[in-house]
Motif scaffolding. Structure first.
Motif, PDB file in Angstrom:
ATOM      1  N   PHE A 143       0.824  -1.330   0.158  1.00  0.00           N
ATOM      2  CA  PHE A 143      -0.019   0.016  -0.105  1.00  0.00           C
ATOM      3  C   PHE A 143       0.820   1.205  -0.061  1.00  0.00           C
ATOM      4  CE2 PHE A 143      -2.845  -2.906   2.832  1.00  0.00           C
ATOM      5  CZ  PHE A 143      -3.361  -3.500   1.652  1.00  0.00           C
ATOM      6  N   LEU A 144       1.252   1.628  -1.178  1.00  0.00           N
ATOM      7  CA  LEU A 144       1.891   3.046  -1.198  1.00  0.00           C
ATOM      8  C   LEU A 144       1.187   4.089  -0.778  1.00  0.00           C
ATOM      9  CD1 LEU A 144       4.004   2.664  -4.482  1.00  0.00           C
ATOM     10  CD2 LEU A 144       4.864   2.470  -2.105  1.00  0.00           C
ATOM     11  N   VAL A 145       0.050   4.240  -1.161  1.00  0.00           N
ATOM     12  CA  VAL A 145      -0.889   5.343  -0.457  1.00  0.00           C
ATOM     13  C   VAL A 145      -1.925   5.082   0.595  1.00  0.00           C
ATOM     14  CG1 VAL A 145      -2.584   7.130  -1.459  1.00  0.00           C
ATOM     15  CG2 VAL A 145      -0.740   6.180  -2.918  1.00  0.00           C
ATOM     16  N   GLY A 146      -1.864   3.678   1.105  1.00  0.00           N
ATOM     17  CA  GLY A 146      -2.610   3.199   2.025  1.00  0.00           C
ATOM     18  C   GLY A 146      -3.683   2.522   1.493  1.00  0.00           C
ATOM     19  N   ALA A 147      -4.529   1.903   2.360  1.00  0.00           N
ATOM     20  CA  ALA A 147      -5.790   1.269   2.208  1.00  0.00           C
ATOM     21  C   ALA A 147      -7.063   1.738   2.611  1.00  0.00           C
ATOM     22  CB  ALA A 147      -5.637  -0.283   2.560  1.00  0.00           C
ATOM     23  N   ASP A 148      -8.159   1.184   1.957  1.00  0.00           N
ATOM     24  CA  ASP A 148      -9.549   1.909   2.380  1.00  0.00           C
ATOM     25  C   ASP A 148     -10.223   0.963   3.472  1.00  0.00           C
ATOM     26  OD1 ASP A 148     -10.088  -0.630   1.058  1.00  0.00           O
ATOM     27  OD2 ASP A 148     -11.380   0.462  -0.571  1.00  0.00           O
ATOM     28  N   GLN A 149     -11.360   1.148   3.561  1.00  0.00           N
ATOM     29  CA  GLN A 149     -12.187   0.268   4.544  1.00  0.00           C
ATOM     30  C   GLN A 149     -12.250  -1.105   4.421  1.00  0.00           C
ATOM     31  OE1 GLN A 149     -13.368   2.378   2.336  1.00  0.00           O
ATOM     32  NE2 GLN A 149     -15.187   1.837   1.554  1.00  0.00           N
ATOM     33  N   SER A 150     -12.075  -1.601   3.265  1.00  0.00           N
ATOM     34  CA  SER A 150     -12.090  -2.967   3.103  1.00  0.00           C
ATOM     35  C   SER A 150     -10.474  -3.718   2.786  1.00  0.00           C
ATOM     36  CB  SER A 150     -12.845  -3.401   1.695  1.00  0.00           C
ATOM     37  OG  SER A 150     -14.307  -2.783   1.827  1.00  0.00           O
ATOM     38  N   GLY A 151      -9.500  -2.640   2.878  1.00  0.00           N
ATOM     39  CA  GLY A 151      -8.205  -3.298   2.840  1.00  0.00           C
ATOM     40  C   GLY A 151      -7.530  -3.416   1.188  1.00  0.00           C
ATOM     41  N   ARG A 152      -8.377  -2.406   0.490  1.00  0.00           N
ATOM     42  CA  ARG A 152      -8.059  -2.642  -0.733  1.00  0.00           C
ATOM     43  C   ARG A 152      -6.832  -1.481  -0.946  1.00  0.00           C
ATOM     44  NH1 ARG A 152     -14.164  -2.502  -2.676  1.00  0.00           N
ATOM     45  NH2 ARG A 152     -14.147  -0.831  -1.228  1.00  0.00           N
ATOM     46  N   PHE A 309     -20.159  11.297  -5.545  1.00  0.00           N
ATOM     47  CA  PHE A 309     -19.790  11.269  -4.141  1.00  0.00           C
ATOM     48  C   PHE A 309     -21.230  11.502  -3.211  1.00  0.00           C
ATOM     49  CE2 PHE A 309     -19.668  14.794  -0.887  1.00  0.00           C
ATOM     50  CZ  PHE A 309     -18.804  14.150  -0.010  1.00  0.00           C
ATOM     51  N   LEU A 310     -22.206  11.880  -3.946  1.00  0.00           N
ATOM     52  CA  LEU A 310     -23.468  12.013  -3.250  1.00  0.00           C
ATOM     53  C   LEU A 310     -24.353  10.761  -3.446  1.00  0.00           C
ATOM     54  CD1 LEU A 310     -24.512  15.651  -4.714  1.00  0.00           C
ATOM     55  CD2 LEU A 310     -24.033  15.075  -2.270  1.00  0.00           C
ATOM     56  N   GLY A 311     -23.761   9.861  -4.049  1.00  0.00           N
ATOM     57  CA  GLY A 311     -24.440   8.493  -4.248  1.00  0.00           C
ATOM     58  C   GLY A 311     -25.383   8.421  -5.296  1.00  0.00           C
ATOM     59  N   LEU A 312     -25.382   9.427  -6.247  1.00  0.00           N
ATOM     60  CA  LEU A 312     -26.440   9.172  -7.150  1.00  0.00           C
ATOM     61  C   LEU A 312     -25.753   8.915  -8.868  1.00  0.00           C
ATOM     62  CD1 LEU A 312     -28.390  12.694  -6.162  1.00  0.00           C
ATOM     63  CD2 LEU A 312     -28.779  10.319  -5.908  1.00  0.00           C
ATOM     64  N   ALA A 328     -14.982   8.658   1.823  1.00  0.00           N
ATOM     65  CA  ALA A 328     -14.410   9.837   2.557  1.00  0.00           C
ATOM     66  C   ALA A 328     -15.372  10.455   3.396  1.00  0.00           C
ATOM     67  CB  ALA A 328     -13.430  10.353   2.081  1.00  0.00           C
ATOM     68  N   GLN A 329     -16.585  10.321   3.386  1.00  0.00           N
ATOM     69  CA  GLN A 329     -17.732  11.039   3.981  1.00  0.00           C
ATOM     70  C   GLN A 329     -17.677  10.696   5.472  1.00  0.00           C
ATOM     71  OE1 GLN A 329     -21.712  10.463   2.325  1.00  0.00           O
ATOM     72  NE2 GLN A 329     -21.013  10.761   0.207  1.00  0.00           N
ATOM     73  N   ASN A 330     -17.313   9.620   5.720  1.00  0.00           N
ATOM     74  CA  ASN A 330     -17.158   9.559   7.405  1.00  0.00           C
ATOM     75  C   ASN A 330     -16.151  10.202   8.116  1.00  0.00           C
ATOM     76  OD1 ASN A 330     -16.878   8.414   9.767  1.00  0.00           O
ATOM     77  ND2 ASN A 330     -17.439   6.387   9.323  1.00  0.00           N
ATOM     78  N   VAL A 334     -11.796   9.555   8.109  1.00  0.00           N
ATOM     79  CA  VAL A 334     -10.742  10.391   7.454  1.00  0.00           C
ATOM     80  C   VAL A 334      -9.979  11.097   8.401  1.00  0.00           C
ATOM     81  CG1 VAL A 334     -10.586  12.900   6.529  1.00  0.00           C
ATOM     82  CG2 VAL A 334     -12.520  11.218   5.544  1.00  0.00           C
ATOM     83  N   ALA A 335     -10.286  11.013   9.783  1.00  0.00           N
ATOM     84  CA  ALA A 335      -9.511  11.580  10.850  1.00  0.00           C
ATOM     85  C   ALA A 335      -8.520  10.621  11.182  1.00  0.00           C
ATOM     86  CB  ALA A 335     -10.057  11.810  12.006  1.00  0.00           C
ATOM     87  N   THR A 336      -8.712   9.292  11.169  1.00  0.00           N
ATOM     88  CA  THR A 336      -7.657   8.126  11.122  1.00  0.00           C
ATOM     89  C   THR A 336      -7.011   7.872  10.144  1.00  0.00           C
ATOM     90  OG1 THR A 336      -9.417   6.406  11.092  1.00  0.00           O
ATOM     91  CG2 THR A 336      -8.901   7.339  13.414  1.00  0.00           C
ATOM     92  N   ALA A 337      -7.712   7.953   8.821  1.00  0.00           N
ATOM     93  CA  ALA A 337      -7.099   7.687   7.448  1.00  0.00           C
ATOM     94  C   ALA A 337      -7.044   8.765   6.613  1.00  0.00           C
ATOM     95  CB  ALA A 337      -7.730   6.508   6.957  1.00  0.00           C
ATOM     96  N   PRO A 338      -6.424   9.710   6.641  1.00  0.00           N
ATOM     97  CA  PRO A 338      -6.503  11.118   5.796  1.00  0.00           C
ATOM     98  C   PRO A 338      -6.191  10.686   4.271  1.00  0.00           C
ATOM     99  CG  PRO A 338      -4.519  11.201   7.341  1.00  0.00           C
ATOM    100  CD  PRO A 338      -5.407  10.072   7.770  1.00  0.00           C
ATOM    101  N   TRP A 339      -5.340   9.609   4.010  1.00  0.00           N
ATOM    102  CA  TRP A 339      -5.179   9.324   2.770  1.00  0.00           C
ATOM    103  C   TRP A 339      -6.195   9.071   2.032  1.00  0.00           C
ATOM    104  CZ3 TRP A 339      -3.271   6.730   6.983  1.00  0.00           C
ATOM    105  CH2 TRP A 339      -3.906   5.470   7.403  1.00  0.00           C
TER     106      TRP A 339
END
Length: 369
Positions: A143-152, A309-312, A328-330, A334-339
């Motif tokens: 993960f050069l830029v980090g991972a998302d909520q699912s580890g991708r 972004f709005l889910g539409l 990143a809406q949460n 974002v506070a714990t994973a700014p990437w």
């Protein structure tokens, strides 16, 4: 008594006058430093998006479920291991259940260039599993830029999302260009009742607030549609909204040109209406159209990003920069994973670069000025 001009000056002026319009535009464009910088930024970005499977370390949906929100890894180089990154050790707070990652120097993940990894399609039916950079052992976390909520891997998803977000701007602008040229040309050339009717329709569309209109049209899309179908639907929606400004510009140009001497001469010469429009009138302000279209591309990209972004707009498993920003809406995430905000930075860079290029094309639209 005035001295005759030097032969070199006369030759330079003759050569300057003999240059085709596109050469004069390019010469003027190169003087716009920000536009040149924007072009230098955009060319590699579009190249990477075109060959996203090769440049991305993994496929967009490859997940390491044990590593959600894993932080970025630094690449190290040593004589013993070559290029490598350190693995993670994780602990979970028993009160808040928050997972914390620390660098584990006992875990070495070797990294290489042109390594084998996830299989992908290269330019359609061609299959390949070669990636520009990635772990030498396929399947290891990288993960050069980090991972998302699912580890991708966020970098891989960012590169794959660029293909959708950047192409939807070009496709949408092309469709808007056709609509704007056709409807604006008819309105300006024919005038009268036809012009009044078309202008009232344009004014009605422009009077509707853009965001609610996007939301209404996007919400009307069936939820059962697949990602590819929704992609084309979003493109059509953006095109139906984005053609009005260009149509107004084209209409104004046609109104001012239809009484010009060269148009009258062509009409007296027996040239048909289509020949006058596409053979004489459109080429006379083609540079202005190019500048207008180039400025419309970033608006299309922002439109798709806003809808997703709005889910539409596009929905998972489709990947675009707007879909990535939806994660990143949460605020807590974002506070714990700014990437997770990296796609937003990518949007800013691309839109700024496109605006710089559009400014340069606008300034170069009249190279004789």
């Amino acid at each position: 008594m005035l001295k005759p001009a030097e032969p070199e000056v006369v030759k330079s002026l003759k050569d300057h006058g003999a240059l085709p319009q596109w050469r004069l535009m390019w010469r003027q464009f190169r003087r716009h430093k920000l536009a040149v910088i924007g072009l230098i930024v955009l060319i590699p970005i579009y190249f990477v998006a075109l060959f996203a499977g090769f440049f991305a370390p993994s496929n967009a949906d490859t997940a390491h479920t044990a590593l959600p929100y894993a932080p970025p890894q630094r690449v190290h180089v040593s004589a013993e291991h070559g290029m490598f990154v350190y693995g993670y050790s994780s602990t979970r707070n028993q009160e808040t259940f928050e997972q914390t990652f620390t660098v584990d120097k006992s875990k070495i993940v070797r990294v290489g260039l042109f390594v084998h990894g996830d299989e992908y399609s290269l330019l359609g039916p061609i299959k390949s599993d070669i990636h520009l950079i990635g772990p030498t052992k396929a399947g290891e976390a990288f993960f050069l830029v980090g991972a998302d909520q699912s580890g991708r891997d966020l970098l891989s998803r960012l590169i794959h999302g660029a293909r959708v977000s950047l192409s939807i701007g070009l496709v949408g602008v092309f469709a808007s260009f056709l609509l704007g040229m056709l409807i604006g040309g008819i309105s300006g050339y024919l005038g009268g009742t036809v012009d009044n009717l078309i202008q009232r329709v344009i004014e009605f569309i422009m009077s509707i607030p853009t965001l609610p209109l996007w939301m209404a049209l996007s919400a009307a899309l069936p939820g059962s549609w697949g990602p590819l179908t929704r992609y084309f639907a979003i493109t059509v929606i953006l095109s139906l909204i984005g053609w009005t400004g260009l149509a107004r510009d084209v209409r104004g140009r046609f109104l001012s040109l239809r009484e010009e001497d060269f148009v009258t001469a062509a009409r007296l010469d027996g040239v048909g209406r289509t020949g006058i429009i596409f053979g004489h009138m459109v080429p006379s302000f083609a540079s202005h159209i190019i500048a207008s279209v180039s400025m419309a591309v970033p608006r299309m990209i922002l439109g798709e990003t806003s809808l997703s972004f709005l889910g539409l707009g596009l929905q998972p498993p489709a990947v675009s920069w707007g879909v990535l920003l939806e994660g990143a809406q949460n605020v807590r995430a974002v506070a714990t994973a700014p990437w997770l905000l990296t796609p937003g930075l990518a949007v800013v860079v691309v839109v700024l670069a496109m605006n710089f290029v559009g400014d340069g094309l606008r300034d170069a639209a009249d190279p004789y000025k």
